[in-house]
Design an enzyme around this catalytic site. Structure first.
Site, PDB file in Angstrom:
ATOM      1  N   LYS A   1      11.803   9.074  18.784  1.00  7.74           N
ATOM      2  CA  LYS A   1      12.807   8.309  18.075  1.00  7.74           C
ATOM      3  C   LYS A   1      14.393   8.878  17.918  1.00  7.74           C
ATOM      4  CE  LYS A   1      15.030   9.570  14.989  1.00  7.74           C
ATOM      5  NZ  LYS A   1      16.677   9.764  14.692  1.00  7.74           N
TER       6      LYS A   1
ATOM      7  N   GLU B   1      20.008   8.461  16.091  1.00 10.46           N
ATOM      8  CA  GLU B   1      20.965   7.248  15.943  1.00 10.46           C
ATOM      9  C   GLU B   1      22.682   7.478  16.250  1.00 10.46           C
ATOM     10  OE1 GLU B   1      19.826   9.626  14.217  1.00 10.46           O
ATOM     11  OE2 GLU B   1      21.270  10.036  11.630  1.00 10.46           O
TER      12      GLU B   1
ATOM     13  N   CYS C   1      23.696  24.019  21.191  1.00 10.92           N
ATOM     14  CA  CYS C   1      23.151  24.977  20.559  1.00 10.92           C
ATOM     15  C   CYS C   1      22.612  25.736  20.622  1.00 10.92           C
ATOM     16  CB  CYS C   1      20.622  24.347  19.965  1.00 10.92           C
ATOM     17  SG  CYS C   1      19.731  24.856  21.731  1.00 10.92           S
TER      18      CYS C   1
ATOM     19  N   GLU D   1      26.530  27.197  10.494  1.00  5.60           N
ATOM     20  CA  GLU D   1      26.628  27.452  12.402  1.00  5.60           C
ATOM     21  C   GLU D   1      27.501  25.862  12.457  1.00  5.60           C
ATOM     22  OE1 GLU D   1      23.209  24.823  13.890  1.00  5.60           O
ATOM     23  OE2 GLU D   1      23.901  25.552  15.708  1.00  5.60           O
TER      24      GLU D   1
END
Ligand code: NAD
Length: 507
Positions: A183, A186, A291, A391
């Site tokens: 997945k 999106e 990240c 973050e």
């Protein structure tokens, strides 16, 4: 059949891959995939229905019955073909990646290349997926272990590395003999789609790799489906914790690689020019949406005087569309991401940090609609400010000054995240102390973005990772297999009857 058929309004709709067939989703909800430099809608991505997710898992479940018995050589030869295809199509996919994600073309090629390296490593599965053997654990008794595939695995990926992170997951899972349901994000699924198409072209059989699109509902369906045995997640800490808890409660093995606040600790004896290059590159490259981006610079002792040089170097970066030659910093992924980052910059000012470099009003000729933010630097930051506690995931560096290396180490270890860090120094002793005492998964010594190569494993501490095993390297072979221990005795014709043994001891 194409994975991107044209719909009536000429915006392509992104398809699903179920049992080797590219299928149009019957979803009623869609999200637009938008070029962050122009706001052009590139495609519509469906939020797959529950029955489509179930069909993808069912296809993977049925394919596992035969795929698990496929010889190692057959599996790795698919990976050999796959790595060659990725290499061949890298520039084409990089252009798609830049269009949907925003990063520069060079960085998009890097995104694909770091994933390609994992596929190359998957070609070594013959020596990676081996068990152990001990002869004569008792008289004529041997014990050995098998590393067997576990079944259907699922992967859920973030927007910031649409090539590398899917490639962390499904190649290693399927080369170990598992089947997979992916997945992708999106927000930018198009380059992932291209990589999945190449996997099919390389010979991955129907049902072994399936792909569904969606958001929370689809993720939750995967985390709770009884036929899924393991879930690999990469994304934010909030969602990763949810995935870890939900899938764990449903009996699955889970690895959640999550958010970060990466500190670079700069000692005054560091090579100044190289260090400033590293801080600026790792802070603002990919618009800070890595990240492993450097997001906090900790200047120790006399290095605190380097702030003006850091800002001067940051100002040399060119902000622009990722597809334009010479761009250093592309747009952030969406209008919503830009608004969130601008909100954090405003709160930094309100809370009393000094906005030493303000990138908010950057103008990019020809791209008035782009989600651009220029390099931004805060000084006089304290650890209670929201620019430190959040973050930011944008081109914003916060600078903190401390007196000593010990103070810097304590500061990094107090932060809730533990993804990546770096120390910049010419002192081996200081670097060694730092690597030993720091509680962070990836440590760079004069290296700003120390993402491990695939023969090692990506890891993380504290708020940056849940689960024991990392997403690639040798650890992922452990993650995608289960150990079976066999204890065996074979009788030859001369074996004497040694009687009934009513104890647990092997005799
Ligand atoms: P995200 O957590 O918003 O999304 C990740 C995935 O989770 C997507 O596929 C998304 O569809 C899905 N998702 C989103 N909301 C959900 C919900 N409420 N329930 C279930 N699923 C949901 O992350 P992102 O914004 O796409 O990516 C950025 C984040 O990923 C940053 O925090 C970054 O540090 C992190 N990241 C971590 C690593 C690592 O290795 N540690 C690597 C890359 C990115």
């Amino acid at each position: 059949m194409s994975a991107l058929p044209q719909t009536a309004n000429a915006v392509p709709s992104v398809q699903l891959l179920i049992n080797g067939e590219w299928v149009e989703s019957s979803a009623t909800e869609f999200r637009d995939v938008v070029n962050p430099a122009t706001q052009e809608v590139l495609a519509r991505v469906p939020l797959a229905t529950a029955s489509e997710v179930a069909a993808a898992v069912d296809a993977a479940h049925r394919a596992f019955a035969t795929w698990r018995h496929t010889p190692i050589g057959a599996r790795l030869r698919i990976m050999l073909r796959y790595q060659a295809l990725i290499r061949e199509h890298s520039k084409r996919i990089a252009a798609i990646l830049t269009a949907e994600q925003g990063k520069t073309l060079a960085d998009a090629e890097g995104d694909i290349f770091r994933g390609l390296e994992v596929v190359e490593h998957a070609c070594s599965i013959g020596t990676l997926q081996q068990g152990g053997f001990a002869e004569n654990v008792a008289a004529t008794v041997d014990t050995y272990t098998l590393q067997q595939p576990i079944g259907v695995c699922a992967g859920i990926t973030p927007f910031n590395f649409p090539a590398m992170i899917p490639l962390w997951m499904f190649p290693m899972a399927i080369v170990c003999g598992n089947t997979f349901v992916l997945k992708p994000s999106e927000q930018d699924p198009l380059s992932t789609m291209e990589l999945v198409k190449l996997a099919v072209e390389a010979g991955v059989p129907p049902g072994v790799l399936n792909l569904v699109h969606g958001a929370k509902d689809v993720v939750d369906a995967l985390c709770t489906h009884p036929d899924i045995k393991a879930v690999s997640f990469v994304g934010s800490t909030a969602v990763g914790t949810h995935v870890y808890n939900l899938a764990g409660a449903h009996g699955k093995r889970v690895q959640s690689m999550m958010g970060a606040k990466n500190h670079a600790v700069v000692l005054p004896d560091a090579h100044k020019e190289q260090t400033l290059n590293a801080l600026v590159g790792a802070g603002f490259g990919a618009a800070g949406q890595r990240c492993m981006a450097t997001s906090v610079v900790v200047l120790v002792g006399a290095a605190r005087e380097w702030v003006p040089d850091l800002i001067a170097k940051a100002k040399t970066l060119k902000v622009g569309a990722g597809a334009e030659a010479g761009t250093d910093v592309g747009p952030v992924v969406s209008v919503a991401a830009k608004e969130r980052i601008l909100g954090l910059i405003a709160s930094g000012e309100k809370e009393g940090a000094t906005l030493a470099l303000d990138g908010r009003n950057v103008e990019v000729p020809g791209y008035a609609q782009g989600n651009f933010i220029g390099p931004t630097v805060f000084t006089d930051v304290t650890t209670d400010m929201s620019v430190y506690t959040n973050e930011i995931f944008g081109p914003v560096l916060v600078v903190i000054g401390v007196e000593t290396l010990d103070e810097a180490i304590a500061l990094v270890n107090r932060n809730p995240f533990g993804n990546g860090t770096g120390v910049f120094t010419q002192s081996g002793a200081a670097a060694r102390k730092f690597q030993s005492e720091i509680d962070v998964g990836q440590v760079g010594i004069n290296i700003p973005i120390p993402v491990p190569v695939p023969y090692f494993s990506f890891t993380g501490s504290r708020g940056s990772k849940l689960g024991d095993l990392g997403p690639y390297g040798k650890q992922v072979v452990q993650f995608y297999t289960q150990t079976k221990t066999v204890t065996a005795r074979w009788f030859d014709d001369a074996t004497v009857n040694d009687g009934v043994n009513t104890t647990i001891s092997l005799k």
